[in-house]
Write a protein that holds these residues in place. Structure first.
Motif, PDB file in Angstrom:
ATOM      1  N   SER A  66      16.500 -32.264  38.783  1.00 31.62           N
ATOM      2  CA  SER A  66      16.986 -32.452  40.156  1.00 31.62           C
ATOM      3  C   SER A  66      15.936 -31.868  41.085  1.00 31.62           C
ATOM      4  O   SER A  66      15.549 -30.698  40.944  1.00 31.62           O
ATOM      5  CB  SER A  66      18.328 -31.740  40.372  1.00 31.62           C
ATOM      6  N   GLY A  67      15.444 -32.659  42.031  1.00 27.98           N
ATOM      7  CA  GLY A  67      14.380 -32.186  42.916  1.00 27.98           C
ATOM      8  C   GLY A  67      14.726 -32.366  44.377  1.00 27.98           C
ATOM      9  O   GLY A  67      15.443 -33.301  44.738  1.00 27.98           O
ATOM     10  N   VAL A  68      14.193 -31.459  45.238  1.00 27.97           N
ATOM     11  CA  VAL A  68      14.386 -31.530  46.688  1.00 27.97           C
ATOM     12  C   VAL A  68      13.029 -31.371  47.355  1.00 27.97           C
ATOM     13  O   VAL A  68      12.279 -30.430  47.056  1.00 27.97           O
ATOM     14  CB  VAL A  68      15.337 -30.427  47.202  1.00 27.97           C
ATOM     15  N   VAL A  69      12.693 -32.280  48.256  1.00 28.91           N
ATOM     16  CA  VAL A  69      11.447 -32.191  49.013  1.00 28.91           C
ATOM     17  C   VAL A  69      11.691 -31.287  50.223  1.00 28.91           C
ATOM     18  O   VAL A  69      12.602 -31.535  51.018  1.00 28.91           O
ATOM     19  CB  VAL A  69      10.983 -33.585  49.477  1.00 28.91           C
ATOM     20  N   THR A  70      10.883 -30.237  50.336  1.00 27.39           N
ATOM     21  CA  THR A  70      11.059 -29.268  51.436  1.00 27.39           C
ATOM     22  C   THR A  70      10.169 -29.637  52.612  1.00 27.39           C
ATOM     23  O   THR A  70       9.330 -30.537  52.524  1.00 27.39           O
ATOM     24  CB  THR A  70      10.704 -27.859  50.947  1.00 27.39           C
TER      25      THR A  70
ATOM     26  N   GLN B 150       8.147 -27.467  53.738  1.00 30.54           N
ATOM     27  CA  GLN B 150       6.956 -26.656  53.490  1.00 30.54           C
ATOM     28  C   GLN B 150       5.846 -27.535  52.921  1.00 30.54           C
ATOM     29  O   GLN B 150       6.092 -28.434  52.113  1.00 30.54           O
ATOM     30  CB  GLN B 150       7.315 -25.545  52.497  1.00 30.54           C
ATOM     31  N   LYS B 151       4.617 -27.289  53.360  1.00 28.30           N
ATOM     32  CA  LYS B 151       3.471 -28.053  52.875  1.00 28.30           C
ATOM     33  C   LYS B 151       2.334 -27.125  52.516  1.00 28.30           C
ATOM     34  O   LYS B 151       2.196 -26.044  53.092  1.00 28.30           O
ATOM     35  CB  LYS B 151       2.994 -29.056  53.928  1.00 28.30           C
ATOM     36  N   VAL B 152       1.522 -27.521  51.565  1.00 30.19           N
ATOM     37  CA  VAL B 152       0.287 -26.823  51.219  1.00 30.19           C
ATOM     38  C   VAL B 152      -0.830 -27.839  51.347  1.00 30.19           C
ATOM     39  O   VAL B 152      -0.844 -28.864  50.643  1.00 30.19           O
ATOM     40  CB  VAL B 152       0.346 -26.248  49.788  1.00 30.19           C
ATOM     41  N   ASN B 153      -1.737 -27.573  52.277  1.00 34.69           N
ATOM     42  CA  ASN B 153      -2.843 -28.500  52.550  1.00 34.69           C
ATOM     43  C   ASN B 153      -2.307 -29.897  52.862  1.00 34.69           C
ATOM     44  O   ASN B 153      -2.863 -30.898  52.446  1.00 34.69           O
ATOM     45  CB  ASN B 153      -3.797 -28.558  51.349  1.00 34.69           C
ATOM     46  N   GLY B 154      -1.203 -29.929  53.600  1.00 33.47           N
ATOM     47  CA  GLY B 154      -0.633 -31.203  54.020  1.00 33.47           C
ATOM     48  C   GLY B 154       0.213 -31.900  52.976  1.00 33.47           C
ATOM     49  O   GLY B 154       0.771 -32.962  53.236  1.00 33.47           O
ATOM     50  N   ILE B 155       0.322 -31.306  51.778  1.00 31.34           N
ATOM     51  CA  ILE B 155       1.084 -31.948  50.691  1.00 31.34           C
ATOM     52  C   ILE B 155       2.449 -31.287  50.598  1.00 31.34           C
ATOM     53  O   ILE B 155       2.546 -30.064  50.494  1.00 31.34           O
ATOM     54  CB  ILE B 155       0.345 -31.808  49.348  1.00 31.34           C
ATOM     55  N   PRO B 156       3.542 -32.079  50.632  1.00 32.95           N
ATOM     56  CA  PRO B 156       4.885 -31.486  50.575  1.00 32.95           C
ATOM     57  C   PRO B 156       5.104 -30.704  49.287  1.00 32.95           C
ATOM     58  O   PRO B 156       4.550 -31.024  48.234  1.00 32.95           O
ATOM     59  CB  PRO B 156       5.810 -32.707  50.638  1.00 32.95           C
ATOM     60  N   VAL B 157       5.946 -29.673  49.424  1.00 31.43           N
ATOM     61  CA  VAL B 157       6.316 -28.856  48.267  1.00 31.43           C
ATOM     62  C   VAL B 157       7.683 -29.316  47.768  1.00 31.43           C
ATOM     63  O   VAL B 157       8.597 -29.553  48.557  1.00 31.43           O
ATOM     64  CB  VAL B 157       6.341 -27.362  48.638  1.00 31.43           C
ATOM     65  N   LEU B 158       7.791 -29.425  46.453  1.00 29.00           N
ATOM     66  CA  LEU B 158       8.998 -29.924  45.809  1.00 29.00           C
ATOM     67  C   LEU B 158       9.610 -28.810  44.971  1.00 29.00           C
ATOM     68  O   LEU B 158       8.922 -28.181  44.161  1.00 29.00           O
ATOM     69  CB  LEU B 158       8.638 -31.114  44.912  1.00 29.00           C
TER      70      LEU B 158
END
Length: 677
Positions: free
Chosen positions: A118-122, A124-132
């Motif tokens: 089960s995943g949720v896209v936050t 929050q980003k690192v170098n423009g890439i979303p954190v999951l």
């Protein structure tokens, strides 16, 4: 990028205790948690201890081997990784921020577990890439139970289907046995009844002859039913095998046509046999089974075709890419009642017969087509059927057969010119083609009247034909009439050969009076055509030709048979040919009798197989091992109630020359003796 990472690090530090507590909580619940970038690698930037415990790798091993590349890790099983990636892509393409997927999670050492991701896209980003953020729940037990349930349900369905098939098969076999009980009793009643009638009319030879004819026909029908049942038993037990022997295709076809004559003549059916593109006549196969398949199909065609109908039998050699092998296509087409579509799909199933008021009174085992299909399969071929109700049926059989090349140099002819007359264009084209193969100039015509004009014109212009080959049956003007007209107009010798798809004996006298010199039976093979030309056109002696009735006067046979009635029948048949017959009642006595006789005393031994004291195989081996000049050369013919290929093979292994199936038939017996002598 550096500032994003620094912010992420500070954020983690500020919540270090919270994350640690969450990690402990999830581990206790057998749930792993990870945080990774939503890039093409699904790069892991944090995971709890239980995540690594699920993979069976330590954190250090995982990072060293996979560099936190989640896609690289999951691609140990590309199919399962594709499910995972597809679930994420589908969710995002639909504008969702979360997704779920159940897939296999590979483990160190090659094992795996089932996990629910089960995943949720936050935000929050690192170098423009979303954190999951993802959770991985071990659902192996539940999935495997579900899979097991599916397998059990599938197995249950399969067993249910098998049970239904078994019940249908049992019903079919019960129906079959019920039919067979009737079908067997019918000829048995005829045999017993006709025997009683004959006994009551001993002073009436005509009545006795009629009874004997009906007894013979009923016996043949009964034997056919029994053979079908025995063959099906062999097939179902997987014990049917094929013999491989060198056969002459013309001889096999001649036997088939002879067997079919009585049926088609009785119903006044038109029976056409045609050859196309035949290049080989000597083949390796099981001649018994080949005849069985073709006679089954032809008999059905005659049986279900009304009087006056037509049955066509086409034999064609097809191109083959394999050296030493050729494909032969046998096509039987009739103008009969046809087969209903609902039965057509079951026609090759055993123990079935079409329920149809038009054929309910037709007797038969219902096994012929099933047996034919099994034999064709064993021979590596195919059998197909097409039919229309009221328009007829067509069976096509294709068989790959090993070939032996016919030596054409054995047939040498001078410069000859011949005309072929037949109302069938295919027959004309094929016959003229094979004439040209052996260097003979050939013309053809499909009408008797036009053929007469062509022959007379050629004669008057000084370029006469050297021979005329006429079909017996043609519309408007048949072969006998055509021959008579030619003879009345040409006084010089002109050989005329008549071809018939039937036994020519009944028209022979009339044909000879019309000026016919010789006769051939369809189908006309190259070898039979060449021998006819040698005999009737060139006037040469033809080697191997049978002359008149069998005469074995001066020959002495040893009959080894334990059954008294069978001995009486065999002796009567053999003595009717003029041969002298000695007898032995078992294998040991037969072997001793041969060994005690002078060399060359016996011309042939007929050896039963199943006998007390010593069976036929053992007796044959004893004879072959005897210290006698003729021990290895005297022909030994096996006689047995078994006509299966393995019995024929066993007979040859024992040293026997050939095999006769019981009950003995005089024509078959004489033919076999003639071959051996």
């Amino acid at each position: 990028m550096d500032s994003d990472k620094q912010g992420l690090k500070l954020n983690e530090q500020s919540h270090e205790q919270t994350v640690y507590d969450y990690n402990m909580l999830m581990s206790a619940m057998n749930v792993s948690v990870s945080k990774h970038l939503l890039d093409e690698n699904f790069t892991v930037i944090w995971a709890n201890d239980y995540f690594y415990a699920q993979t069976l790798y330590t954190k250090a091993e995982y990072e060293a081997i996979y560099q936190n590349n989640c896609s690289k890790y999951f691609q140990q099983d590309p199919e399962e990784y594709a499910k995972f990636a597809s679930a994420v892509s589908k969710a995002l393409s639909e504008g969702k921020r979360s997704y779920e997927s159940i897939c296999k999670m590979p483990q160190k050492g090659g094992s795996y577990i089932w996990i629910k991701i089960s995943g949720v896209v936050t935000d929050q980003k690192v170098n423009g890439i979303p954190v999951l953020y993802s959770t991985f729940v071990d659902v192996t037990e539940a999935v495997e139970q579900k899979e097991l349930q599916k397998q059990l349900e599938k197995r249950s369905q399969e067993l249910q289907a098998a049970l239904q098939e078994a019940e249908i098969a049992n019903r079919e076999k019960s129906d079959f046995l019920s039919r067979m009980s009737h079908d067997i009793r019918t000829p048995m009643n005829a045999i017993m009844g006709m025997t009683d009638i004959a006994a009551a009319h001993m002073d009436n030879p005509d009545k006795i002859r009629d009874c004997l004819r009906k007894i013979s026909l009923s016996s043949q029908h009964l034997l056919g039913l029994i053979n079908d049942v025995l063959d099906m038993s062999k097939i179902e037990s997987g014990k049917m095998t094929l013999a491989e022997e060198l056969i002459e295709l013309p001889e096999v076809m001649d036997t088939i046509v002879s067997i079919m004559q009585s049926s088609v003549k009785a119903k006044q059916q038109n029976f056409d046999v045609r050859l196309q593109h035949l290049r080989h006549e000597q083949l390796y196969c099981d001649s018994l089974r080949l005849r069985q398949v073709l006679i089954n199909v032809l008999s059905n065609a005659s049986k279900f075709t009304p009087p006056g109908g037509t049955i066509s039998f086409d034999i064609e050699e097809l191109p083959s890419a394999s050296a030493g092998q050729a494909w032969f296509q046998f096509t039987v087409t009739d103008t009969g009642i046809g087969i209903k579509p609902e039965f057509l799909r079951d026609i090759f199933k055993p123990f079935t017969r079409e329920k149809d008021s038009r054929i309910d009174k037709t007797e038969g085992s219902g096994l012929g087509m099933a047996i034919s299909k099994k034999i064709v399969d064993l021979m590596g071929g195919t059998i197909e059927v097409s039919s229309g109700v009221g328009t007829g049926t067509s069976f096509t059989i294709r068989l790959p057969l090993q070939i032996s090349t016919l030596d054409l140099h054995a047939f040498k002819f001078p410069d000859l010119k011949i005309i072929v007359v037949d109302d069938d264009v295919i027959v004309c084209e094929y016959t003229t083609e094979i004439l040209r193969q052996i260097g003979i100039r050939a013309d053809w015509e499909t009408d008797g009247q036009r053929a007469v004009q062509k022959v007379l014109t050629a004669y008057r212009e000084g370029r006469p034909y050297d021979a005329v080959i006429l079909d017996c049956r043609m519309p408007d003007q048949d072969g006998v009439e055509t021959a008579a007209i030619i003879r009345s107009n040409i006084s010089e010798p002109l050989p005329i050969i008549l071809i018939s798809a039937y036994d020519s004996a009944e028209i022979e006298e009339k044909a000879r009076q019309a000026g016919v010199n010789g006769f051939m039976t369809k189908p006309v093979f190259l070898s039979t055509l060449c021998r006819a030309l040698q005999k009737y056109v060139l006037g040469e002696e033809v080697t191997g030709e049978q002359k008149g009735a069998a005469d074995f006067s001066g020959k002495r046979f040893l009959l080894v048979e334990d059954n008294e009635l069978n001995r009486e029948i065999a002796v009567e048949m053999l003595e009717s040919t003029g041969a002298a017959v000695d007898m032995a009642c078992d294998g040991a006595a037969g072997a001793d009798k041969f060994i005690a006789s002078p060399s060359g005393y016996y011309d042939l031994i007929l050896m039963d197989v199943q006998m007390p004291i010593m069976n036929g195989y053992e007796a044959t081996r004893k004879i072959r091992a005897a210290a006698k000049k003729d021990a290895l050369t005297v022909p030994i013919v096996a006689m047995t109630a078994d006509a299966f290929a393995e019995d024929i093979i066993e007979a040859k292994k024992a040293g026997m020359n050939s095999h006769l199936a019981k009950p003995l038939n005089l024509a078959t017996l004489v033919r076999e003796l003639g071959k051996q002598l």
